[in-house]
Design a protein around this motif. Structure first.
Motif, PDB file in Angstrom:
ATOM      1  N   UNK A  75      10.451  -4.532 -15.319  1.00 20.25           N
ATOM      2  CA  UNK A  75       9.844  -5.271 -13.947  1.00 20.25           C
ATOM      3  C   UNK A  75       9.178  -3.832 -13.043  1.00 20.25           C
ATOM      4  N   UNK A  76      10.403  -2.950 -12.790  1.00 23.38           N
ATOM      5  CA  UNK A  76       9.816  -2.527 -11.346  1.00 23.38           C
ATOM      6  C   UNK A  76       9.109  -1.710 -11.330  1.00 23.38           C
ATOM      7  N   UNK A  77       8.790  -1.170 -12.532  1.00 20.59           N
ATOM      8  CA  UNK A  77       7.012   0.126 -12.567  1.00 20.59           C
ATOM      9  C   UNK A  77       6.299  -0.889 -12.174  1.00 20.59           C
ATOM     10  N   UNK A  78       5.577  -1.950 -12.861  1.00 18.32           N
ATOM     11  CA  UNK A  78       4.999  -3.344 -13.041  1.00 18.32           C
ATOM     12  C   UNK A  78       4.459  -4.087 -11.709  1.00 18.32           C
ATOM     13  N   UNK A  79       6.076  -4.374 -10.758  1.00 14.17           N
ATOM     14  CA  UNK A  79       5.930  -5.215  -9.543  1.00 14.17           C
ATOM     15  C   UNK A  79       5.698  -3.669  -8.752  1.00 14.17           C
ATOM     16  N   UNK A  80       6.064  -2.499  -8.442  1.00 11.68           N
ATOM     17  CA  UNK A  80       5.043  -1.761  -7.282  1.00 11.68           C
ATOM     18  C   UNK A  80       3.927  -1.289  -7.705  1.00 11.68           C
ATOM     19  N   UNK A  81       3.519  -1.271  -8.937  1.00 14.55           N
ATOM     20  CA  UNK A  81       1.968  -1.233  -9.063  1.00 14.55           C
ATOM     21  C   UNK A  81       1.432  -2.393  -8.848  1.00 14.55           C
ATOM     22  N   UNK A  82       1.361  -3.398  -9.008  1.00 12.73           N
ATOM     23  CA  UNK A  82       0.761  -4.788  -8.918  1.00 12.73           C
ATOM     24  C   UNK A  82       0.899  -4.632  -7.373  1.00 12.73           C
ATOM     25  N   UNK A  83       2.222  -3.850  -6.334  1.00 13.86           N
ATOM     26  CA  UNK A  83       1.704  -3.912  -4.964  1.00 13.86           C
ATOM     27  C   UNK A  83       0.465  -3.217  -4.921  1.00 13.86           C
ATOM     28  N   UNK A  84       1.126  -1.448  -4.330  1.00  9.21           N
ATOM     29  CA  UNK A  84      -0.300  -1.396  -4.773  1.00  9.21           C
ATOM     30  C   UNK A  84      -1.676  -1.318  -4.736  1.00  9.21           C
ATOM     31  N   UNK A  85      -2.110  -1.580  -5.979  1.00 10.15           N
ATOM     32  CA  UNK A  85      -3.272  -2.506  -6.163  1.00 10.15           C
ATOM     33  C   UNK A  85      -3.891  -3.905  -5.130  1.00 10.15           C
ATOM     34  N   UNK A  99       1.370  -8.942   3.274  1.00  8.86           N
ATOM     35  CA  UNK A  99       1.418  -8.211   2.257  1.00  8.86           C
ATOM     36  C   UNK A  99       2.881  -6.644   2.023  1.00  8.86           C
ATOM     37  N   UNK A 100       2.822  -6.478   2.415  1.00  9.94           N
ATOM     38  CA  UNK A 100       3.508  -5.672   3.498  1.00  9.94           C
ATOM     39  C   UNK A 100       4.850  -5.704   3.621  1.00  9.94           C
ATOM     40  N   UNK A 101       4.913  -6.631   4.698  1.00  9.12           N
ATOM     41  CA  UNK A 101       6.096  -7.270   4.871  1.00  9.12           C
ATOM     42  C   UNK A 101       6.951  -7.954   3.747  1.00  9.12           C
ATOM     43  N   UNK A 102       6.553  -8.460   2.614  1.00  8.59           N
ATOM     44  CA  UNK A 102       7.596  -8.927   1.058  1.00  8.59           C
ATOM     45  C   UNK A 102       7.629  -7.482   1.016  1.00  8.59           C
ATOM     46  N   UNK A 103       6.596  -6.120   0.512  1.00 13.59           N
ATOM     47  CA  UNK A 103       6.945  -4.898   0.521  1.00 13.59           C
ATOM     48  C   UNK A 103       8.311  -4.073   0.532  1.00 13.59           C
ATOM     49  N   UNK A 104       7.911  -4.641   1.599  1.00  7.06           N
ATOM     50  CA  UNK A 104       9.478  -3.928   2.162  1.00  7.06           C
ATOM     51  C   UNK A 104      10.727  -4.578   2.038  1.00  7.06           C
ATOM     52  N   UNK A 105      10.658  -5.730   1.940  1.00  3.95           N
ATOM     53  CA  UNK A 105      11.652  -6.440   1.822  1.00  3.95           C
ATOM     54  C   UNK A 105      11.612  -5.942   0.190  1.00  3.95           C
ATOM     55  N   UNK A 106      10.753  -6.220  -0.764  1.00  9.16           N
ATOM     56  CA  UNK A 106      11.185  -5.660  -2.026  1.00  9.16           C
ATOM     57  C   UNK A 106      11.978  -3.779  -2.271  1.00  9.16           C
ATOM     58  N   UNK A 107      11.315  -3.224  -1.265  1.00  7.85           N
ATOM     59  CA  UNK A 107      11.882  -1.519  -1.268  1.00  7.85           C
ATOM     60  C   UNK A 107      13.011  -2.010  -0.561  1.00  7.85           C
ATOM     61  N   UNK A 108      13.851  -2.674   0.582  1.00  5.79           N
ATOM     62  CA  UNK A 108      14.734  -2.726   0.668  1.00  5.79           C
ATOM     63  C   UNK A 108      15.961  -3.738  -0.246  1.00  5.79           C
ATOM     64  N   UNK A 109      15.494  -3.934  -0.613  1.00  8.70           N
ATOM     65  CA  UNK A 109      16.195  -4.929  -2.055  1.00  8.70           C
ATOM     66  C   UNK A 109      16.316  -6.412  -2.052  1.00  8.70           C
TER      67      UNK A 109
END
Length: 147
Positions: A75-85, A99-109
């Motif tokens: 799911x990682x690629x799909x999640x990354x794509x959904x964040x970008x969209x 959304x950025x705060x959620x994405x930052x947490x995602x990127x930080x694991x």
């Protein structure tokens, strides 16, 4: 204290790496220390039938990763794509910051944190689209791992 600290209500159920656990009759706390340990409270789960918007699709993808129903590789690629969209859609609004705060947490694991940071977007998106708000935890049997 490093790691993820979760305060639990009496008898609250949660998943740890796909295993269903339940808190006892009193309030409690757990601290999850270590890498690669996925925790998901059942009170944070949305039912698959409620997945009908871009934010709920992203939330659900992260939820299935935390529940152990899918792997990060799946799911990682799909999640990354959904964040970008979503970032493109929300650009220049307060929703983009959320959304950025959620994405930052995602990127930080910090996968559970990324899910929690998406939760406030659910009712806002529903209101913008004129749909009923999705309430995490409204259904307690949303996925195979929870049954």
């Amino acid at each position: 204290m490093a790691g993820l600290l979760i305060s639990l209500k009496p008898n609250e159920k949660f998943l740890v790496n796909g295993a269903l656990l339940s808190n006892g009759p009193k309030r409690g706390q757990i601290c999850v220390e270590g890498e690669g340990i996925n925790v998901l409270r059942l009170s944070d789960v949305i039912h698959p039938d409620d997945v009908r918007t871009p934010v709920t699709r992203l939330y659900s993808a992260i939820q299935t990763l935390l529940s152990g129903d899918t792997s990060g590789d799946e799911v990682s690629d799909d999640i990354e794509s959904q964040y970008r969209t979503l970032s493109t859609v929300f650009e220049g609004t307060k929703l983009d910051e959320m959304l950025f705060k959620s994405y930052k947490a995602w990127v930080d694991g910090r996968i559970y944190s990324s899910l929690c940071r998406l939760k406030p977007l659910l009712p806002i998106e529903a209101e913008l689209l004129g749909l009923p708000a999705v309430e995490p935890g409204a259904s307690t049997v949303p996925m195979a791992a929870a049954s």
